[in-house]
Enzyme design. Structure first.
Site, PDB file in Angstrom:
ATOM      1  N   LYS A  30      -0.007  -7.937  -5.625  1.00 35.59           N
ATOM      2  CA  LYS A  30      -1.033  -7.559  -6.602  1.00 35.59           C
ATOM      3  C   LYS A  30      -0.472  -7.587  -8.026  1.00 35.59           C
ATOM      4  O   LYS A  30      -1.198  -7.889  -8.976  1.00 35.59           O
ATOM      5  CB  LYS A  30      -1.607  -6.189  -6.249  1.00 35.59           C
ATOM      6  CG  LYS A  30      -2.320  -6.172  -4.896  1.00 35.59           C
ATOM      7  CD  LYS A  30      -2.802  -4.785  -4.533  1.00 35.59           C
ATOM      8  CE  LYS A  30      -3.354  -4.766  -3.120  1.00 35.59           C
ATOM      9  NZ  LYS A  30      -2.318  -5.025  -2.095  1.00 35.59           N
TER      10      LYS A  30
ATOM     11  N   ASP B 231       9.410   6.755  -8.965  1.00 34.56           N
ATOM     12  CA  ASP B 231       8.347   7.399  -8.210  1.00 34.56           C
ATOM     13  C   ASP B 231       7.196   7.657  -9.182  1.00 34.56           C
ATOM     14  O   ASP B 231       7.367   8.354 -10.189  1.00 34.56           O
ATOM     15  CB  ASP B 231       8.875   8.712  -7.626  1.00 34.56           C
ATOM     16  CG  ASP B 231       7.852   9.415  -6.733  1.00 34.56           C
ATOM     17  OD1 ASP B 231       6.643   9.192  -6.899  1.00 34.56           O
ATOM     18  OD2 ASP B 231       8.280  10.210  -5.876  1.00 34.56           O
TER      19      ASP B 231
ATOM     20  N   ASP C  21      -2.198   1.062  -5.683  1.00 33.73           N
ATOM     21  CA  ASP C  21      -2.336   0.572  -4.305  1.00 33.73           C
ATOM     22  C   ASP C  21      -1.462   1.501  -3.469  1.00 33.73           C
ATOM     23  O   ASP C  21      -0.291   1.234  -3.227  1.00 33.73           O
ATOM     24  CB  ASP C  21      -1.894  -0.883  -4.212  1.00 33.73           C
ATOM     25  CG  ASP C  21      -2.157  -1.475  -2.836  1.00 33.73           C
ATOM     26  OD1 ASP C  21      -3.248  -1.231  -2.292  1.00 33.73           O
ATOM     27  OD2 ASP C  21      -1.260  -2.167  -2.299  1.00 33.73           O
TER      28      ASP C  21
ATOM     29  N   CYS D 140      -4.761   0.176   2.325  1.00 34.51           N
ATOM     30  CA  CYS D 140      -5.008  -0.735   3.445  1.00 34.51           C
ATOM     31  C   CYS D 140      -5.230   0.064   4.728  1.00 34.51           C
ATOM     32  O   CYS D 140      -4.783  -0.320   5.807  1.00 34.51           O
ATOM     33  CB  CYS D 140      -3.862  -1.734   3.611  1.00 34.51           C
ATOM     34  SG  CYS D 140      -2.226  -0.978   3.740  1.00 34.51           S
TER      35      CYS D 140
END
Length: 444
Positions: A263, A311, A330, A383
């Site tokens: 992405k 992070d 994502d 996902c």
């Protein structure tokens, strides 16, 4: 027998049973052995088939060996692979499966194991496999039939109903499609289709993303277009988050959880360095960002990609508030939408993992929210297909952040939101692609 596809399948399955990832282990075996394309297809079919149908195969084997777990790992995987071929591969005669399996037992074990394998497989052929339909508990029956953990089935039934759940379960053991995305910086769909067909691929348009093509007959990674950075391999559903973002060439964008970078590269292709466009790619581990950098260079977009091992929950001291025009999260998730492509997920994940990940997802949203400019859009995707990590996370975030509003996500897509929802949900049975969730939030 060194390059025998069934022998290599058994060895590969033994390593996967010990914790190795199926896709990585398969690639290693294929690269290290000299096999024909036909043998590679057979080995791949057996390996993925046994992993996909493991609970079903365990049920079948129990009718002939009460405790298959006491067998040596390779013996158990050999029996599973033989039963898989007998049950699911109708073009291979039983005598060929029997002979090959006995030869493998001779190669890897002693005479006693060979006799045991011979006896079990003769019994399977002569007596036939037990009926799954005789299982009285409905959830257990579905779990054994489709080889999916019972907790996943219970969650899907509760959230989606029985009919949709069965449709999803029926779809996830079908072969994965191979989808590619063309690099709009250096080529176009028409030229890519022509070039791929000339290389011997079968090509068709995606129904999910305008920038995707479905290719078959051989690996897209072997295409000259891939080596030249004109195409990359990416599931068509995974393209939707960036497809929805309406990127401007001058945007400063954060990809908060970027590795392996599919992405990130998709974003970067729409940016112009001369106009100040850039994308910051975060990941927890520097070594995972190496892949992002490699992909960016191959796809000719490394000038606008800035990587940082960080992070995303600790972004506060790295960037000032209202720094980014757009943000993509994502998020790390259970991956339940990837069960077809990564079959181990169906056995490894637990409901406690889902609950833990939902907390992480909300923490990431909370941490990056202040770094988005007013009027900017935050795109959240996973996902997975479970509400706990998708709509529930978004609802929790919005209840704590009144400065954000929910946007309709499908305005820039060729697929639509479902049932008056503002987010996009793609289930594995919708297009036989990965399951995905995409949601857009605007900072007022």
């Amino acid at each position: 027998m060194e390059n025998n596809p069934r022998l290599l399948a058994v060895k590969t399955l033994s390593k996967i049973s010990g914790g190795a990832y199926s896709n990585l282990q398969l690639n290693q075996v294929i690269n290290n052995n000299n096999m024909s394309n036909r043998d590679i297809r057979l080995m791949t079919n057996i390996v993925y088939g046994v992993v996909q149908h493991r609970l079903t195969l365990e049920f079948y084997l129990k009718a002939f060996i009460k405790d298959g777990n006491k067998l040596d790992t390779w013996v158990r995987e050999l029996l599973y692979s033989a039963i898989y071929q007998m049950k699911f591969l109708d073009k291979i005669p039983n005598r060929a499966i029997l002979n090959e399996s006995i030869n493998i037992a001779k190669k890897l074990g002693h005479a006693g194991i060979r006799k045991m394998v011979t006896g079990v497989l003769h019994a399977v052929i002569n007596k036939g496999l037990p009926s799954i339909d005789e299982i009285s508990d409905n959830t257990k029956k579905l779990s054994i039939k489709y080889s999916v953990s019972e907790w996943i089935i219970n969650e899907l039934i509760q959230q989606l109903g029985m009919n949709k759940t069965i449709s999803i379960l029926e779809s996830i053991n079908l072969p994965s499609k191979q989808s590619i995305r063309f690099n709009s910086l250096v080529t176009n769909k028409s030229d890519v289709k022509t070039a791929l067909i000339s290389e011997g691929y079968s090509v068709e348009d995606s129904k999910v993303s305008e920038n995707s093509l479905l290719v078959s007959k051989k690996s897209a990674a072997k295409s000259e277009l891939f080596k030249m950075g004109k195409i990359t391999i990416q599931d068509e559903s995974a393209m939707l988050p960036v497809d929805s973002m309406k990127i401007k060439a001058s945007d400063c964008i954060l990809d908060a959880c970027s590795a392996p970078g599919g992405k990130t590269i998709q974003i970067a292709e729409q940016l112009d360095e001369k106009l100040g466009g850039k994308v910051y790619a975060f990941d927890l581990h520097e070594k995972r960002l190496v892949k992002v950098k490699e992909n960016a260079k191959r796809m000719h977009v490394d000038a606008v990609v800035k990587t940082k091992a960080l992070d995303a929950r600790k972004i506060n001291n790295e960037f000032e508030d209202e720094y980014f025009d757009k943000i993509l999260i994502d998020a790390p998730c259970s991956g339940i939408g990837l069960i077809r492509r990564k079959p181990e997920i169906r056995y490894e994940k637990k409901i406690s993992d889902v609950e833990h990940l939902a907390n992480i997802q909300l923490d990431i949203l909370d941490a990056v929210a202040g770094k988005l400019k007013h009027g900017g859009v935050l795109t959240y995707s996973t996902c997975t297909i479970l509400n706990q990590e998708n709509s529930d996370v978004i609802s929790n975030f919005l209840s704590q952040h009144s400065e954000f509003e929910l946007l309709k996500t499908d305005e820039n897509l060729i697929i639509n939101c479902k049932d008056n929802e503002k987010w996009v949900r793609v289930f594995p049975d919708d297009f036989n692609s990965d399951g995905f969730f995409v949601c857009k939030l605007r900072k007022k």
